[in-house]
Design a protein around this motif. Structure first.
Motif, PDB file in Angstrom:
ATOM      1  N   GLY A   1      29.839  -5.280 -12.495  1.00 56.78           N
ATOM      2  CA  GLY A   1      30.069  -6.596 -11.911  1.00 56.78           C
ATOM      3  C   GLY A   1      30.619  -6.548 -10.500  1.00 56.78           C
ATOM      4  N   ARG A   2      31.237  -5.426 -10.124  1.00 52.53           N
ATOM      5  CA  ARG A   2      31.806  -5.308  -8.781  1.00 52.53           C
ATOM      6  C   ARG A   2      30.718  -5.333  -7.702  1.00 52.53           C
ATOM      7  NH1 ARG A   2      35.449  -0.031  -9.840  1.00 52.53           N
ATOM      8  NH2 ARG A   2      33.402   0.612 -10.618  1.00 52.53           N
ATOM      9  N   LEU A   3      29.520  -4.847  -8.058  1.00 53.89           N
ATOM     10  CA  LEU A   3      28.424  -4.822  -7.102  1.00 53.89           C
ATOM     11  C   LEU A   3      28.108  -6.217  -6.560  1.00 53.89           C
ATOM     12  CD1 LEU A   3      25.670  -2.385  -8.450  1.00 53.89           C
ATOM     13  CD2 LEU A   3      26.608  -2.404  -6.155  1.00 53.89           C
ATOM     14  N   ASP A   4      27.991  -7.183  -7.471  1.00 57.07           N
ATOM     15  CA  ASP A   4      27.670  -8.552  -7.059  1.00 57.07           C
ATOM     16  C   ASP A   4      28.762  -9.138  -6.176  1.00 57.07           C
ATOM     17  OD1 ASP A   4      25.244  -8.604  -8.408  1.00 57.07           O
ATOM     18  OD2 ASP A   4      26.174  -9.225 -10.287  1.00 57.07           O
ATOM     19  N   GLN A   5      30.004  -8.866  -6.530  1.00 59.83           N
ATOM     20  CA  GLN A   5      31.131  -9.377  -5.749  1.00 59.83           C
ATOM     21  C   GLN A   5      31.089  -8.834  -4.323  1.00 59.83           C
ATOM     22  OE1 GLN A   5      33.595 -11.504  -6.540  1.00 59.83           O
ATOM     23  NE2 GLN A   5      34.341 -11.186  -8.620  1.00 59.83           N
ATOM     24  N   ILE A   6      30.898  -7.526  -4.202  1.00 59.55           N
ATOM     25  CA  ILE A   6      30.863  -6.890  -2.878  1.00 59.55           C
ATOM     26  C   ILE A   6      29.665  -7.398  -2.076  1.00 59.55           C
ATOM     27  CG2 ILE A   6      30.644  -4.685  -1.657  1.00 59.55           C
ATOM     28  CD1 ILE A   6      31.991  -3.376  -4.132  1.00 59.55           C
ATOM     29  N   ALA A   7      28.507  -7.501  -2.746  1.00 56.73           N
ATOM     30  CA  ALA A   7      27.287  -7.942  -2.065  1.00 56.73           C
ATOM     31  C   ALA A   7      27.406  -9.378  -1.566  1.00 56.73           C
ATOM     32  CB  ALA A   7      26.091  -7.809  -3.001  1.00 56.73           C
ATOM     33  N   ASN A   8      28.019 -10.242  -2.360  1.00 55.48           N
ATOM     34  CA  ASN A   8      28.193 -11.638  -1.951  1.00 55.48           C
ATOM     35  C   ASN A   8      29.067 -11.736  -0.703  1.00 55.48           C
ATOM     36  OD1 ASN A   8      26.618 -12.691  -4.001  1.00 55.48           O
ATOM     37  ND2 ASN A   8      28.340 -12.972  -5.406  1.00 55.48           N
ATOM     38  N   ILE A   9      30.147 -10.972  -0.709  1.00 58.23           N
ATOM     39  CA  ILE A   9      31.065 -10.995   0.434  1.00 58.23           C
ATOM     40  C   ILE A   9      30.397 -10.390   1.670  1.00 58.23           C
ATOM     41  CG2 ILE A   9      33.226 -10.022   1.335  1.00 58.23           C
ATOM     42  CD1 ILE A   9      34.320 -10.229  -1.561  1.00 58.23           C
ATOM     43  N   SER A  10      29.611  -9.317   1.464  1.00 59.25           N
ATOM     44  CA  SER A  10      28.966  -8.625   2.586  1.00 59.25           C
ATOM     45  C   SER A  10      27.662  -9.296   3.015  1.00 59.25           C
ATOM     46  CB  SER A  10      28.677  -7.171   2.205  1.00 59.25           C
ATOM     47  OG  SER A  10      29.853  -6.494   1.836  1.00 59.25           O
TER      48      SER A  10
ATOM     49  N   LYS B   1      20.124  -6.536  -0.183  1.00 62.67           N
ATOM     50  CA  LYS B   1      19.731  -5.814  -1.393  1.00 62.67           C
ATOM     51  C   LYS B   1      20.968  -5.323  -2.146  1.00 62.67           C
ATOM     52  CE  LYS B   1      16.619  -2.622  -1.013  1.00 62.67           C
ATOM     53  NZ  LYS B   1      15.924  -1.415  -0.457  1.00 62.67           N
ATOM     54  N   ILE B   2      20.808  -5.204  -3.460  1.00 59.92           N
ATOM     55  CA  ILE B   2      21.845  -4.612  -4.308  1.00 59.92           C
ATOM     56  C   ILE B   2      21.213  -3.429  -5.041  1.00 59.92           C
ATOM     57  CG2 ILE B   2      23.380  -4.946  -6.276  1.00 59.92           C
ATOM     58  CD1 ILE B   2      23.555  -7.884  -5.564  1.00 59.92           C
ATOM     59  N   ILE B   3      21.822  -2.250  -4.903  1.00 59.18           N
ATOM     60  CA  ILE B   3      21.264  -1.053  -5.538  1.00 59.18           C
ATOM     61  C   ILE B   3      22.318  -0.407  -6.434  1.00 59.18           C
ATOM     62  CG2 ILE B   3      20.150   1.179  -5.180  1.00 59.18           C
ATOM     63  CD1 ILE B   3      19.313   0.217  -2.420  1.00 59.18           C
ATOM     64  N   PRO B   4      22.171  -0.550  -7.748  1.00 54.96           N
ATOM     65  CA  PRO B   4      23.126   0.081  -8.665  1.00 54.96           C
ATOM     66  C   PRO B   4      22.863   1.574  -8.785  1.00 54.96           C
ATOM     67  CG  PRO B   4      21.414  -1.029  -9.901  1.00 54.96           C
ATOM     68  CD  PRO B   4      21.136  -1.313  -8.452  1.00 54.96           C
ATOM     69  N   THR B   5      23.831   2.297  -9.310  1.00 56.31           N
ATOM     70  CA  THR B   5      23.607   3.708  -9.605  1.00 56.31           C
ATOM     71  C   THR B   5      22.781   3.807 -10.887  1.00 56.31           C
ATOM     72  OG1 THR B   5      24.700   5.862  -9.816  1.00 56.31           O
ATOM     73  CG2 THR B   5      25.717   4.027 -10.978  1.00 56.31           C
TER      74      THR B   5
END
Length: 366
Positions: free
Chosen positions: A50-59, A63-67
């Motif tokens: 869930g941290r990915l979406d939070q960081i991506a929204n702020i930045s 694109k969002i690329i999970p591991t």
């Protein structure tokens, strides 16, 4: 880097059904007869975070690329596999290639699904496989004794250390314990890994229960959990059937609603990922910017240059510094610039140990 988990178990315990659900594919044919899976199926899945979406929204990332995590569905093992029964040799060879073992045990009764041992007993099933792996490890180690002894007689100091470790490990295995229980010093760790022992691999027991037991488990899964605790392993309870149904839903809200009706807060995949990270001592760091927000996986205790190397070897070779912001600071303050203004961006050097959730920008020169 992610990690590679081998899904193992006796035939007809739900391995391939689970694999199909976790990877949201139908690449593993699931049928009600032994050895349905012969060649190992491999599937890569995105690690939910869930941290990915939070960081991506702020930045404001495009694109969002999970591991990634790799699952390997390995052929079902039977009693006598260490002697070549069933697909024993192939099974054991496939296990040697994975980083961790996800051991599926059947914790449900169903007259329509046959059991290779004639009745449902997950602890017995787990012990069957563990015994076969121990026998294979013993045979592997015993073959090393003669050549190592010859080298020791020739004055080889390294061989002497290897022989001592091999003999100590044989003693533990002969006592009915796994290689995970061998007392290995920090200096011996690399030497021990080179033995490539099957029972030294981190193990996660996956209790495959009926739909009604998915939330709380049942008596069978509780027995497995007790065994896992005693053996220093991890244990999760999931329903492969539920996972298959969830995988068939496209809408995220629909998936969440379906899980909620069953009293589940998350999918089995999320549980397996979290337990797997714990098993392999892994953590996640992030890179973020307008182009993309991306998650990267490293072993806990990795240095900043080692983390940089996960992105590109040139980053590690020419490492200068890592501009680092803790996840809570990044989200709480609203991004990179506010974190800088608040003095929460740190310039970290070569000796910095990466923390889970760090947002990092590497400076390098090649």
């Amino acid at each position: 880097m992610g990690f590679r988990c081998g899904i193992v178990g006796l035939p007809n315990v739900g391995k391939s059904t689970l694999f199909n659900a976790l990877t949201a594919t139908q690449s593993a044919e699931a049928q009600n007869f032994p050895f349905c899976t012969i060649e190992p199926n491999v599937g890569r899945v995105s690690v939910p975070d869930g941290r990915l979406d939070q960081i991506a929204n702020i930045s404001k990332s495009a694109k969002i690329i999970p591991t990634q995590l790799e699952f390997v569905d390995i052929a079902g093992l039977v009693r006598g596999a260490s002697k070549g029964e069933g697909l024993g040799n192939q099974f054991l060879g496939n296990i040697r290639e994975v980083d961790a073992i996800c051991h599926v045990v059947r914790c449900f009764e169903d007259d329509n699904v046959t059991h290779v041992e004639g009745g449902v007993s997950p602890v017995r099933d787990a012990e069957t496989i563990e015994t076969e792996l121990m026998i294979a490890d013993l045979e592997s180690l015993e073959k090393r004794i003669t050549p190592l002894t010859k080298r020791v007689r020739g004055g080889d100091k390294e061989a002497k250390l290897d022989l001592e470790l091999v003999e100590r490990t044989i003693a533990v295995l002969s006592d009915g314990k796994s290689a995970r229980e061998v007392d290995v010093s920090a200096d011996e760790a690399k030497r021990f890994r080179m033995l490539q022992l099957l029972t030294a691999k981190p193990t996660l027991y996956i209790c495959n229960v009926d739909e009604g037991s998915a939330a709380e488990g049942n008596d069978l899964s509780k027995a497995v959990a007790d065994m896992a605790t005693a053996n220093g392993a991890e244990c999760v309870v999931i329903s492969a059937q539920i996972e298959a149904e969830v995988a068939g839903l496209d809408d995220a809200a629909e998936k969440a609603e379906f899980l909620e009706t069953l009293g589940l807060a998350e999918t089995g995949l999320a549980q397996v990922i979290r337990a797997g990270y714990s098993l392999l001592n892994l953590i996640t760091f992030f890179t973020a910017g307008p182009k993309e927000t991306r998650a990267w996986t490293v072993i806990k205790g990795s240095s900043a240059p080692e983390a940089a190397g996960e992105i590109h070897t040139d980053f590690q070779r020419g490492f200068i510094a890592a501009e680092t912001i803790a996840y809570d600071d990044f989200v709480g303050l609203g991004g990179e610039q506010p974190a800088k203004d608040a003095g929460k961006m740190r310039q970290e050097g070569r000796n910095y140990v990466v923390h889970d959730g760090d947002i990092m920008l590497f400076r390098f020169n090649v």
